[in-house]
Enzyme design. Sequence first.
Site, PDB file in Angstrom:
ATOM      1  N   LYS A  13      27.828  81.657  78.517  1.00 44.64           N
ATOM      2  CA  LYS A  13      27.193  81.622  79.840  1.00 44.64           C
ATOM      3  C   LYS A  13      28.229  81.394  80.951  1.00 44.64           C
ATOM      4  CE  LYS A  13      24.605  78.013  78.855  1.00 44.64           C
ATOM      5  NZ  LYS A  13      25.117  77.659  77.516  1.00 44.64           N
ATOM      6  N   ARG A  85      16.700  73.609  81.780  1.00 42.21           N
ATOM      7  CA  ARG A  85      16.863  73.404  80.340  1.00 42.21           C
ATOM      8  C   ARG A  85      15.614  72.821  79.707  1.00 42.21           C
ATOM      9  NH1 ARG A  85      22.941  72.869  80.332  1.00 42.21           N
ATOM     10  NH2 ARG A  85      23.493  72.766  78.159  1.00 42.21           N
ATOM     11  N   ARG A 124      37.424  75.582  72.119  1.00 42.56           N
ATOM     12  CA  ARG A 124      37.501  75.898  73.560  1.00 42.56           C
ATOM     13  C   ARG A 124      38.446  74.969  74.321  1.00 42.56           C
ATOM     14  NH1 ARG A 124      32.020  75.875  76.766  1.00 42.56           N
ATOM     15  NH2 ARG A 124      31.743  73.962  75.593  1.00 42.56           N
ATOM     16  N   ARG A 158      36.814  69.388  76.361  1.00 41.87           N
ATOM     17  CA  ARG A 158      35.642  68.553  76.628  1.00 41.87           C
ATOM     18  C   ARG A 158      35.397  67.577  75.488  1.00 41.87           C
ATOM     19  NH1 ARG A 158      31.091  72.771  78.563  1.00 41.87           N
ATOM     20  NH2 ARG A 158      29.817  71.373  77.302  1.00 41.87           N
ATOM     21  N   ARG A 169      23.620  69.206  70.421  1.00 39.57           N
ATOM     22  CA  ARG A 169      23.390  70.117  71.557  1.00 39.57           C
ATOM     23  C   ARG A 169      22.547  71.308  71.113  1.00 39.57           C
ATOM     24  NH1 ARG A 169      29.522  70.855  73.205  1.00 39.57           N
ATOM     25  NH2 ARG A 169      28.755  72.506  74.596  1.00 39.57           N
TER      26      ARG A 169
HETATM   27  P1  AP5 Z   1      31.507  79.473  77.326  1.00 35.42           P
HETATM   28  O1  AP5 Z   1      31.419  80.613  78.277  1.00 35.42           O
HETATM   29  O2  AP5 Z   1      32.239  78.266  77.771  1.00 35.42           O
HETATM   30  O3  AP5 Z   1      30.040  79.099  76.781  1.00 35.42           O
HETATM   31  P2  AP5 Z   1      28.823  78.398  77.494  1.00 35.42           P
HETATM   32  O4  AP5 Z   1      27.603  79.126  77.109  1.00 35.42           O
HETATM   33  O5  AP5 Z   1      29.087  78.232  78.976  1.00 35.42           O
HETATM   34  O6  AP5 Z   1      28.863  77.024  76.718  1.00 35.42           O
HETATM   35  P3  AP5 Z   1      28.785  75.523  77.184  1.00 35.42           P
HETATM   36  O7  AP5 Z   1      29.254  74.712  76.006  1.00 35.42           O
HETATM   37  O8  AP5 Z   1      29.509  75.291  78.485  1.00 35.42           O
HETATM   38  O9  AP5 Z   1      27.273  75.325  77.366  1.00 35.42           O
HETATM   39  P4  AP5 Z   1      26.513  74.043  77.316  1.00 35.42           P
HETATM   40  O10 AP5 Z   1      25.205  74.556  77.737  1.00 35.42           O
HETATM   41  O11 AP5 Z   1      26.552  73.254  76.078  1.00 35.42           O
HETATM   42  O12 AP5 Z   1      27.334  73.087  78.303  1.00 35.42           O
HETATM   43  P5  AP5 Z   1      27.033  72.547  79.776  1.00 35.42           P
HETATM   44  O13 AP5 Z   1      28.341  72.278  80.397  1.00 35.42           O
HETATM   45  O14 AP5 Z   1      26.052  73.417  80.462  1.00 35.42           O
HETATM   46  O15 AP5 Z   1      32.152  80.027  75.959  1.00 35.42           O
HETATM   47  C1  AP5 Z   1      32.408  79.164  74.869  1.00 35.42           C
HETATM   48  C2  AP5 Z   1      33.716  79.598  74.153  1.00 35.42           C
HETATM   49  O16 AP5 Z   1      33.520  80.871  73.566  1.00 35.42           O
HETATM   50  C3  AP5 Z   1      34.914  79.727  75.112  1.00 35.42           C
HETATM   51  O17 AP5 Z   1      36.063  79.283  74.473  1.00 35.42           O
HETATM   52  C4  AP5 Z   1      35.006  81.242  75.393  1.00 35.42           C
HETATM   53  O18 AP5 Z   1      36.336  81.651  75.644  1.00 35.42           O
HETATM   54  C5  AP5 Z   1      34.434  81.834  74.105  1.00 35.42           C
HETATM   55  N1  AP5 Z   1      33.657  83.044  74.365  1.00 35.42           N
HETATM   56  C6  AP5 Z   1      32.794  83.263  75.396  1.00 35.42           C
HETATM   57  N2  AP5 Z   1      32.263  84.506  75.317  1.00 35.42           N
HETATM   58  C7  AP5 Z   1      32.793  85.080  74.204  1.00 35.42           C
HETATM   59  C8  AP5 Z   1      32.625  86.367  73.570  1.00 35.42           C
HETATM   60  N3  AP5 Z   1      31.796  87.293  74.067  1.00 35.42           N
HETATM   61  N4  AP5 Z   1      33.319  86.597  72.447  1.00 35.42           N
HETATM   62  C9  AP5 Z   1      34.162  85.659  71.923  1.00 35.42           C
HETATM   63  N5  AP5 Z   1      34.360  84.423  72.479  1.00 35.42           N
HETATM   64  C10 AP5 Z   1      33.675  84.142  73.594  1.00 35.42           C
HETATM   65  O19 AP5 Z   1      26.274  71.190  79.442  1.00 35.42           O
HETATM   66  C11 AP5 Z   1      26.958  70.099  78.848  1.00 35.42           C
HETATM   67  C12 AP5 Z   1      26.008  68.911  78.780  1.00 35.42           C
HETATM   68  O20 AP5 Z   1      25.620  68.520  80.114  1.00 35.42           O
HETATM   69  C13 AP5 Z   1      24.679  69.141  78.047  1.00 35.42           C
HETATM   70  O21 AP5 Z   1      24.807  68.970  76.654  1.00 35.42           O
HETATM   71  C14 AP5 Z   1      23.801  68.065  78.697  1.00 35.42           C
HETATM   72  O22 AP5 Z   1      24.055  66.788  78.175  1.00 35.42           O
HETATM   73  C15 AP5 Z   1      24.274  68.075  80.156  1.00 35.42           C
HETATM   74  N6  AP5 Z   1      23.501  69.017  80.997  1.00 35.42           N
HETATM   75  C16 AP5 Z   1      23.978  70.120  81.648  1.00 35.42           C
HETATM   76  N7  AP5 Z   1      22.989  70.731  82.320  1.00 35.42           N
HETATM   77  C17 AP5 Z   1      21.856  70.014  82.074  1.00 35.42           C
HETATM   78  C18 AP5 Z   1      20.497  70.172  82.468  1.00 35.42           C
HETATM   79  N8  AP5 Z   1      20.103  71.199  83.259  1.00 35.42           N
HETATM   80  N9  AP5 Z   1      19.609  69.263  82.022  1.00 35.42           N
HETATM   81  C19 AP5 Z   1      19.982  68.213  81.231  1.00 35.42           C
HETATM   82  N10 AP5 Z   1      21.242  68.014  80.823  1.00 35.42           N
HETATM   83  C20 AP5 Z   1      22.181  68.911  81.237  1.00 35.42           C
END
Ligand code: AP5
Length: 213
Positions: A13, A85, A124, A158, A169
Amino acid sequence: MNLIILGPPGAGKGTQAQLLERDRGFIQLSTGDMLRAAQGTELGKKAKAIMDRGELVPDDVMVQIIANKLDEIGDRPFILDGFPRTQGQAEALDALLSKKHKQLGHVIQFKINDKILVQRVVGRFTCASCGEGYHDTLKRPKVENVCDRCGATEFTRRSDDNEQAMRARLAAYHTQTAPLIDYYDGRSFLRVVDGSADFETVRAQIASILDGN
Ligand code: AP5
């Protein structure tokens, strides 16, 4: 046009939202990045403990953060990355958008198998200066230890990118976030991309949706 990118942790994402920001002038609103940026504050400290366990931060906190951001960005088109979410967040977002006279164009769902996600997340790392995302094997900088985008040489990992937190997660995603697929599908602007495809193929799938093909 405003977008939501919906998908499990590690689905890509953030990677695609960054590309859309660069290619098409969207603003990426990543709630995870906002929480990490608040780490010096009381809210940030409380959130970090929750995030490190792989659980979700309470809805009222997240809705207030997004409400403030939407005020800040004015009329610029945005991508919600990581929000909503939960059903409660989705309903609160509907109310916010209606109050602020904003509309959603598409909700883009990243469909991908859990097995791939653990590998992606555990490898990552991110440029500490500009936030460009990398991976130990899937996407290394072109020059070792130098960011392709800004030339910086410091990178971060992270604290929730480990196997144990990732299992939690994924569980949070399946129980609390995946039901939003039906929530948005019922309103007919849900579009699905294959998140397991390579970077450029995912990018092309999204471009095709946005260009109406
Ligand atoms: P990446 O693009 O970083 O993936 P992502 O989907 O953004 O993954 P995240 O881990 O950031 O999502 P998340 O939802 O867990 O974290 P968030 O920060 O939102 O890609 C991942 C890896 O794969 C990278 O190394 C990339 O290079 C590689 N890659 C990407 N695309 C690829 C492809 N096509 N092919 C091969 N490799 C690829 O949330 C973190 C925490 O914050 C949550 O757990 C929660 O505690 C809190 N939080 C955040 N938002 C909320 C909310 N709205 N409500 C409640 N809690 C929340």
